[in-house]
Design a protein around this motif. Sequence first.
Motif, PDB file in Angstrom:
ATOM      1  N   ARG A  27      29.991  78.972  59.737  1.00  0.00           N
ATOM      2  CA  ARG A  27      30.814  80.179  59.797  1.00  0.00           C
ATOM      3  C   ARG A  27      31.885  80.153  58.715  1.00  0.00           C
ATOM      4  O   ARG A  27      32.102  81.132  58.008  1.00  0.00           O
ATOM      5  N   GLU A  28      32.565  79.026  58.573  1.00  0.00           N
ATOM      6  CA  GLU A  28      33.621  78.918  57.565  1.00  0.00           C
ATOM      7  C   GLU A  28      33.063  79.084  56.156  1.00  0.00           C
ATOM      8  O   GLU A  28      33.657  79.759  55.319  1.00  0.00           O
ATOM      9  N   ASP A  32      33.998  82.077  53.506  1.00  0.00           N
ATOM     10  CA  ASP A  32      34.428  81.809  52.131  1.00  0.00           C
ATOM     11  C   ASP A  32      33.577  82.593  51.136  1.00  0.00           C
ATOM     12  O   ASP A  32      34.105  83.189  50.193  1.00  0.00           O
ATOM     13  N   ARG A  40      42.558  83.528  53.940  1.00  0.00           N
ATOM     14  CA  ARG A  40      43.486  82.772  54.789  1.00  0.00           C
ATOM     15  C   ARG A  40      44.927  83.264  54.676  1.00  0.00           C
ATOM     16  O   ARG A  40      45.787  82.816  55.403  1.00  0.00           O
ATOM     17  N   ALA A 188      39.561  72.503  62.030  1.00  0.00           N
ATOM     18  CA  ALA A 188      39.603  73.888  61.572  1.00  0.00           C
ATOM     19  C   ALA A 188      40.287  74.023  60.226  1.00  0.00           C
ATOM     20  O   ALA A 188      40.165  75.027  59.557  1.00  0.00           O
TER      21      ALA A 188
END
Length: 189
Positions: A27-28, A32, A40, A188
């Motif tokens: 997911r991260e 990105d 962020r 995270a």
Amino acid sequence: MEMPVEIGGHAPAFVMVAETAADVAAREALLDRAMGPKRRKKSSEKLRRGRRPSEGLAFVARDGSGGVAGTVRLWDVRLGEGGAAALLLGPLAVDPSLKNAGIGSALMRHAIAEAARLGHAAILLVGDAPYYARFGFSAEKTGSLAMPGPYERHRLLALELVEGALDGVHGTLRAAGRKLKAQELTSAA
């Protein structure tokens, strides 16, 4: 709950499922690729940082091989100091190579339906009105609300799941969700 999504009249190519801990890295990486490094720094991120998504309201779209093709999460917020509870949607992202395949729309419909099923009264987001209007979002009832930090006022949109839920609300949105545990915070980051 799995929701198969048929794209282009073929057998279901994508499935909407609850996000799991095993999806975090994928997911991260997807976020990105889809949103870039400035994601962020958005004011919505201030409301999400250090928090868990609302219980039962974090979803991924899996492709035929089980990979993460899209993601959407909803977060618990309060509308002003001691204000009513609501949800903040975001981010919604789809792998850039799969844009216009209907994955984002399917994720939105699934997230809205689940939020309504779970008894939530309203969903807010910061996004493009022309895209989100098809799901019922508008800036009509967000004029007295604000995000923490910089944002474009016309992009603060809302959808009432319960009629009148946003009547008379005012103030700055505040994080209200469950906090991450220490080990989740380090993974995270």
